[in-house]
Write a protein that holds these residues in place. Structure first.
Motif, PDB file in Angstrom:
ATOM      1  N   ALA A  29      67.852  63.162  86.644  1.00 23.94           N
ATOM      2  CA  ALA A  29      67.636  64.041  87.797  1.00 23.94           C
ATOM      3  C   ALA A  29      68.907  64.148  88.631  1.00 23.94           C
ATOM      4  O   ALA A  29      69.259  65.226  89.124  1.00 23.94           O
ATOM      5  CB  ALA A  29      66.480  63.520  88.653  1.00 23.94           C
ATOM      6  N   ALA A  30      69.605  63.031  88.783  1.00 25.75           N
ATOM      7  CA  ALA A  30      70.800  63.001  89.625  1.00 25.75           C
ATOM      8  C   ALA A  30      72.023  63.615  88.952  1.00 25.75           C
ATOM      9  O   ALA A  30      72.849  64.256  89.611  1.00 25.75           O
ATOM     10  CB  ALA A  30      71.107  61.563  90.034  1.00 25.75           C
ATOM     11  N   GLU A  31      72.156  63.430  87.658  1.00 28.52           N
ATOM     12  CA  GLU A  31      73.400  63.817  86.999  1.00 28.52           C
ATOM     13  C   GLU A  31      73.652  65.322  86.998  1.00 28.52           C
ATOM     14  O   GLU A  31      74.775  65.774  86.782  1.00 28.52           O
ATOM     15  CB  GLU A  31      73.437  63.288  85.563  1.00 28.52           C
ATOM     16  CG  GLU A  31      72.498  63.960  84.602  1.00 28.52           C
ATOM     17  CD  GLU A  31      72.670  63.477  83.171  1.00 28.52           C
ATOM     18  OE1 GLU A  31      73.789  63.008  82.845  1.00 28.52           O
ATOM     19  OE2 GLU A  31      71.716  63.563  82.394  1.00 28.52           O
ATOM     20  N   ARG A  49      69.247  78.072  89.228  1.00 28.93           N
ATOM     21  CA  ARG A  49      67.794  77.921  89.103  1.00 28.93           C
ATOM     22  C   ARG A  49      67.425  77.103  87.866  1.00 28.93           C
ATOM     23  O   ARG A  49      66.479  76.312  87.890  1.00 28.93           O
ATOM     24  CB  ARG A  49      67.126  79.301  89.067  1.00 28.93           C
ATOM     25  CG  ARG A  49      66.968  79.927  90.453  1.00 28.93           C
ATOM     26  CD  ARG A  49      66.151  81.201  90.395  1.00 28.93           C
ATOM     27  NE  ARG A  49      66.893  82.306  89.788  1.00 28.93           N
ATOM     28  CZ  ARG A  49      67.679  83.138  90.470  1.00 28.93           C
ATOM     29  NH1 ARG A  49      67.835  82.994  91.786  1.00 28.93           N
ATOM     30  NH2 ARG A  49      68.316  84.119  89.858  1.00 28.93           N
ATOM     31  N   GLU A  50      68.164  77.285  86.782  1.00 25.16           N
ATOM     32  CA  GLU A  50      67.920  76.492  85.575  1.00 25.16           C
ATOM     33  C   GLU A  50      68.171  75.001  85.847  1.00 25.16           C
ATOM     34  O   GLU A  50      67.395  74.136  85.414  1.00 25.16           O
ATOM     35  CB  GLU A  50      68.840  76.953  84.437  1.00 25.16           C
ATOM     36  CG  GLU A  50      68.501  78.328  83.880  1.00 25.16           C
ATOM     37  CD  GLU A  50      69.511  78.761  82.826  1.00 25.16           C
ATOM     38  OE1 GLU A  50      70.443  77.969  82.529  1.00 25.16           O
ATOM     39  OE2 GLU A  50      69.379  79.886  82.314  1.00 25.16           O
ATOM     40  N   ILE A  51      69.251  74.732  86.552  1.00 21.77           N
ATOM     41  CA  ILE A  51      69.586  73.342  86.863  1.00 21.77           C
ATOM     42  C   ILE A  51      68.534  72.740  87.792  1.00 21.77           C
ATOM     43  O   ILE A  51      68.099  71.596  87.602  1.00 21.77           O
ATOM     44  CB  ILE A  51      70.983  73.263  87.503  1.00 21.77           C
ATOM     45  CG1 ILE A  51      72.054  73.766  86.522  1.00 21.77           C
ATOM     46  CG2 ILE A  51      71.293  71.824  87.934  1.00 21.77           C
ATOM     47  CD1 ILE A  51      73.399  74.000  87.170  1.00 21.77           C
ATOM     48  N   HIS A  52      68.131  73.532  88.778  1.00 17.37           N
ATOM     49  CA  HIS A  52      67.098  73.049  89.704  1.00 17.37           C
ATOM     50  C   HIS A  52      65.818  72.707  88.957  1.00 17.37           C
ATOM     51  O   HIS A  52      65.178  71.685  89.228  1.00 17.37           O
ATOM     52  CB  HIS A  52      66.827  74.111  90.773  1.00 17.37           C
ATOM     53  CG  HIS A  52      65.870  73.666  91.825  1.00 17.37           C
ATOM     54  ND1 HIS A  52      65.033  74.538  92.487  1.00 17.37           N
ATOM     55  CD2 HIS A  52      65.599  72.431  92.338  1.00 17.37           C
ATOM     56  CE1 HIS A  52      64.297  73.863  93.353  1.00 17.37           C
ATOM     57  NE2 HIS A  52      64.621  72.586  93.290  1.00 17.37           N
ATOM     58  N   LYS A  53      65.446  73.538  88.007  1.00 17.60           N
ATOM     59  CA  LYS A  53      64.244  73.260  87.213  1.00 17.60           C
ATOM     60  C   LYS A  53      64.397  71.963  86.431  1.00 17.60           C
ATOM     61  O   LYS A  53      63.463  71.158  86.332  1.00 17.60           O
ATOM     62  CB  LYS A  53      63.946  74.411  86.261  1.00 17.60           C
ATOM     63  CG  LYS A  53      62.657  74.198  85.447  1.00 17.60           C
ATOM     64  CD  LYS A  53      62.378  75.357  84.517  1.00 17.60           C
ATOM     65  CE  LYS A  53      61.050  75.165  83.793  1.00 17.60           C
ATOM     66  NZ  LYS A  53      60.976  73.920  83.016  1.00 17.60           N
ATOM     67  N   ALA A  54      65.585  71.744  85.847  1.00 18.10           N
ATOM     68  CA  ALA A  54      65.826  70.513  85.092  1.00 18.10           C
ATOM     69  C   ALA A  54      65.698  69.290  85.994  1.00 18.10           C
ATOM     70  O   ALA A  54      65.147  68.251  85.590  1.00 18.10           O
ATOM     71  CB  ALA A  54      67.212  70.551  84.443  1.00 18.10           C
ATOM     72  N   ILE A  55      66.182  69.407  87.228  1.00 21.95           N
ATOM     73  CA  ILE A  55      66.082  68.301  88.179  1.00 21.95           C
ATOM     74  C   ILE A  55      64.625  68.052  88.547  1.00 21.95           C
ATOM     75  O   ILE A  55      64.160  66.904  88.573  1.00 21.95           O
ATOM     76  CB  ILE A  55      66.914  68.604  89.445  1.00 21.95           C
ATOM     77  CG1 ILE A  55      68.406  68.625  89.088  1.00 21.95           C
ATOM     78  CG2 ILE A  55      66.635  67.577  90.548  1.00 21.95           C
ATOM     79  CD1 ILE A  55      69.299  69.156  90.188  1.00 21.95           C
ATOM     80  N   ARG A  56      63.884  69.124  88.823  1.00 21.54           N
ATOM     81  CA  ARG A  56      62.467  68.973  89.178  1.00 21.54           C
ATOM     82  C   ARG A  56      61.671  68.385  88.015  1.00 21.54           C
ATOM     83  O   ARG A  56      60.784  67.549  88.213  1.00 21.54           O
ATOM     84  CB  ARG A  56      61.882  70.322  89.599  1.00 21.54           C
ATOM     85  CG  ARG A  56      62.327  70.767  90.985  1.00 21.54           C
ATOM     86  CD  ARG A  56      61.544  71.987  91.470  1.00 21.54           C
ATOM     87  NE  ARG A  56      61.953  73.201  90.762  1.00 21.54           N
ATOM     88  CZ  ARG A  56      61.210  73.866  89.894  1.00 21.54           C
ATOM     89  NH1 ARG A  56      60.000  73.432  89.582  1.00 21.54           N
ATOM     90  NH2 ARG A  56      61.661  74.953  89.320  1.00 21.54           N
ATOM     91  N   ALA A 100      67.536  63.018  94.610  1.00 25.45           N
ATOM     92  CA  ALA A 100      68.212  64.099  93.882  1.00 25.45           C
ATOM     93  C   ALA A 100      67.424  65.395  94.005  1.00 25.45           C
ATOM     94  O   ALA A 100      67.992  66.477  94.238  1.00 25.45           O
ATOM     95  CB  ALA A 100      68.381  63.722  92.413  1.00 25.45           C
ATOM     96  N   GLU A 101      66.108  65.310  93.879  1.00 30.03           N
ATOM     97  CA  GLU A 101      65.267  66.505  93.979  1.00 30.03           C
ATOM     98  C   GLU A 101      65.270  67.049  95.406  1.00 30.03           C
ATOM     99  O   GLU A 101      65.287  68.263  95.611  1.00 30.03           O
ATOM    100  CB  GLU A 101      63.844  66.161  93.534  1.00 30.03           C
ATOM    101  CG  GLU A 101      63.030  67.365  93.076  1.00 30.03           C
ATOM    102  CD  GLU A 101      62.413  68.116  94.219  1.00 30.03           C
ATOM    103  OE1 GLU A 101      62.190  69.340  94.087  1.00 30.03           O
ATOM    104  OE2 GLU A 101      62.133  67.499  95.263  1.00 30.03           O
ATOM    105  N   ASP A 102      65.296  66.176  96.395  1.00 28.52           N
ATOM    106  CA  ASP A 102      65.350  66.615  97.792  1.00 28.52           C
ATOM    107  C   ASP A 102      66.625  67.409  98.061  1.00 28.52           C
ATOM    108  O   ASP A 102      66.600  68.457  98.724  1.00 28.52           O
ATOM    109  CB  ASP A 102      65.292  65.412  98.737  1.00 28.52           C
ATOM    110  CG  ASP A 102      63.903  64.782  98.813  1.00 28.52           C
ATOM    111  OD1 ASP A 102      62.929  65.426  98.363  1.00 28.52           O
ATOM    112  OD2 ASP A 102      63.806  63.640  99.313  1.00 28.52           O
TER     113      ASP A 102
END
Length: 226
Positions: A29-31, A49-56, A100-102
């Motif tokens: 999530a952090a990387e 948006r793709e990266i945000h989805k991967a983090i979520r 990381a998600e925050d």
């Protein structure tokens, strides 16, 4: 993650494996954060948006693993550390994924692009904070080895050295965050006040991320001392 610990043959899958897996997913999530900051700076919102989805997704997976560990960690397994300490470790690891998600949610929720004058400092802090998480992960990956040797011997010194390096990285983020705040302070008059408030909030979360990683190391050090 497979463990060579002989206790695993008695009780099935080692309870340490899921704890290590949880830290791996929390790190995932952090990387993504440096890439997210760069994508927003480039105005590549589809990529962001793709990266945000991967983090979520990683944060959600970490939550699932955390719940499974809490439900299934054996209550009668003969371990050199209390079960409660391992559960506390998982809770601390989970803060890495949550933070990381925050950060990602603030950035994406406001279509945030850091000012060009502070972008290099933001990226530097982001990368060092993620480096702290990676160092915490590397330490946790040795947890099954520590269990196998009863938290004693050469493996303990190896982990202690890794935790010492993690502390150094965290102190570096403190300096980077201070310098970044000074740069942002000098720009405040040129920027919308609400944006400034959220820039401070986002960069504070990067510092919190490093703090969470350091707490993982601290908790591991507590286990070593028992």
């Amino acid at each position: 993650m497979a463990s060579s610990n002989p206790l695993g043959s008695l009780f099935g899958r080692s309870p340490i494996g899921p704890i290590q897996e949880h830290m791996q997913v929390a790190f995932e999530a952090a990387e993504h954060l440096p890439e997210l900051v760069q994508a927003t700076a480039d105005g590549d919102w589809d990529r962001a948006r793709e990266i945000h989805k991967a983090i979520r997704d990683a944060e959600g997976e970490a939550d699932k693993i955390k719940r499974n560990v809490r439900r299934h960690l054996p209550k009668s397994l003969f371990l050199p550390v209390p079960r409660s300490d391992l559960l506390t470790l998982v809770s601390i690891q989970d803060q890495v994924a949550n933070t990381a998600e925050d950060f990602a949610s603030i950035v994406m929720g406001r279509d945030m692009q850091f000012p060009e004058k502070i972008l290099p400092a933001v990226l530097e802090l982001t990368e060092t904070s993620v480096g702290c998480c990676g160092q915490a992960l590397a330490s946790i990956q040795l947890l099954d080895n520590l269990l196998e040797v009863g938290f004693s011997g050469r493996e303990v010194k190896r982990v202690e050295a890794m935790i010492k390096e993690l502390d150094k990285l965290e102190r570096r983020t403190d300096k980077q965050q201070f310098n970044l705040r000074r740069k942002l302070f000098k720009l405040e008059a040129e920027l919308p006040p609400v944006d400034v408030m959220f820039y401070y909030r986002a960069t504070a979360l990067l510092g919190t991320l490093a703090d969470c990683a350091e707490k993982v190391g601290d908790r591991l050090q507590v286990l070593l001392a028992k």
